[in-house]
Enzyme design. Sequence first.
Site, PDB file in Angstrom:
ATOM      1  N   ARG A 171      -1.251 -10.647   5.697  1.00  9.69           N
ATOM      2  CA  ARG A 171       0.134 -10.934   5.337  1.00  9.69           C
ATOM      3  C   ARG A 171       0.375 -12.421   5.578  1.00  9.69           C
ATOM      4  NH1 ARG A 171       0.396  -6.128   8.494  1.00  9.69           N
ATOM      5  NH2 ARG A 171       1.119  -4.313   7.302  1.00  9.69           N
ATOM      6  N   LYS A 188       2.599  -5.543  11.587  1.00 10.43           N
ATOM      7  CA  LYS A 188       3.846  -4.802  11.749  1.00 10.43           C
ATOM      8  C   LYS A 188       3.724  -3.810  12.900  1.00 10.43           C
ATOM      9  CE  LYS A 188       5.494  -5.120   6.975  1.00 10.43           C
ATOM     10  NZ  LYS A 188       5.894  -4.370   5.760  1.00 10.43           N
ATOM     11  N   HIS A 248       1.471 -12.147  -1.219  1.00 12.43           N
ATOM     12  CA  HIS A 248       1.201 -10.714  -1.212  1.00 12.43           C
ATOM     13  C   HIS A 248       0.362 -10.287  -2.423  1.00 12.43           C
ATOM     14  CE1 HIS A 248       2.488  -8.108   1.976  1.00 12.43           C
ATOM     15  NE2 HIS A 248       2.583  -7.083   1.160  1.00 12.43           N
ATOM     16  N   ARG A 306      -3.044 -10.365  -1.205  1.00 14.62           N
ATOM     17  CA  ARG A 306      -3.282  -9.203  -0.338  1.00 14.62           C
ATOM     18  C   ARG A 306      -3.528  -7.955  -1.185  1.00 14.62           C
ATOM     19  NH1 ARG A 306      -2.292  -6.856   4.837  1.00 14.62           N
ATOM     20  NH2 ARG A 306      -0.938  -5.019   4.822  1.00 14.62           N
ATOM     21  N   HIS A 313      -2.305  -0.752   7.765  1.00 18.63           N
ATOM     22  CA  HIS A 313      -1.288   0.241   7.424  1.00 18.63           C
ATOM     23  C   HIS A 313      -1.276   1.346   8.476  1.00 18.63           C
ATOM     24  CE1 HIS A 313      -1.261  -0.811   2.849  1.00 18.63           C
ATOM     25  NE2 HIS A 313      -0.480  -1.600   3.559  1.00 18.63           N
ATOM     26  N   TYR A 358      -3.133   2.008  -3.937  1.00 19.11           N
ATOM     27  CA  TYR A 358      -4.231   1.246  -4.527  1.00 19.11           C
ATOM     28  C   TYR A 358      -5.204   2.125  -5.297  1.00 19.11           C
ATOM     29  CZ  TYR A 358      -2.405  -2.535  -1.750  1.00 19.11           C
ATOM     30  OH  TYR A 358      -1.574  -3.477  -1.217  1.00 19.11           O
TER      31      TYR A 358
END
Length: 310
Positions: free
Chosen positions: A151, A185, A253, A256, A279, A288
Amino acid sequence: MDAAGTDWSQRYLAVLATQRQLSPHTLDAYRRDLAELAALCGQADWTRVRQADIRRASARLHSQGVSARTIARKLSSWRGFFGWLAHQTTLTANPVDSVRAPKRPKSLPKALSVDDAVHLVASTARPAAMPTPAELCDRAMFELLYSSGLRVSELAGLDLHYQAGPPPSLGWLELDGAEVSVTGKGNKRRTVPVGSHALAALRAWLAVRPAAADGSLALFLNQRARRMSARVIQLRLKQHALRVGTAVQVHPHVLRHSFASHLLQSSGDLRAVQDLLGHASITSTQVYTALDFQHLAAVYDQAHPRAKMK
């Protein structure tokens, strides 16, 4: 109007104009929404509109091809009106409560083709000239974004090496180990590998990197020798993409997404891609697989002799 002849919609619009001082454009939108609801419900008395009427109106709009976003906006407009009406009349419940708009189709993340991604991160602004320190910094940042799927906030937070603090490093480069450790995150730490091209670009940048003006260990520095912000990285990538002729608008992004899509195409290992992206849930990574199918469909269209029948 109700049975007594009161035009509640006009009174509500007057309240919006005088008390909330909404613009004429916004008032026109509310007026259209209420007129549309009256037509859809076939009901002149607002106090007699029920939840079933709202659901039918929403379903009818959906069948007419109105987008989920627009239906959600109309429901919000209607909900506000009936909430106000409940304070003016004997209406006991807001008929729009618990009525939800149709789910919006989840758009696929944008990803570059392999050739476009490589061309973007490997190109220099002046191929025939000696690159400037700023250009070497850009090259290292862009290669690392694509190489490791970071990120932009994770990239901006990288230090030259781990520092216990204060404050402790949120992320750092381990050049000898060909990896970076980042805090993503949910304050979750992960370590991801760095590819050979990104390592070469990082070494070239580190050879000319000046000392940080504030004495920090920030890996990437702006022209004032301070830590590069995520916003500046975004702008520099956008400008670079325009210079090298990338056909689509590029932001960090996109690299990414390209990293994840290309890795999945090559490995087929969804769990590994999940771990590398950081994630928390694999459902975030499963999008994806649709990108992967797009790649397979493109190969089929180009290669199968029966794919392009007239």
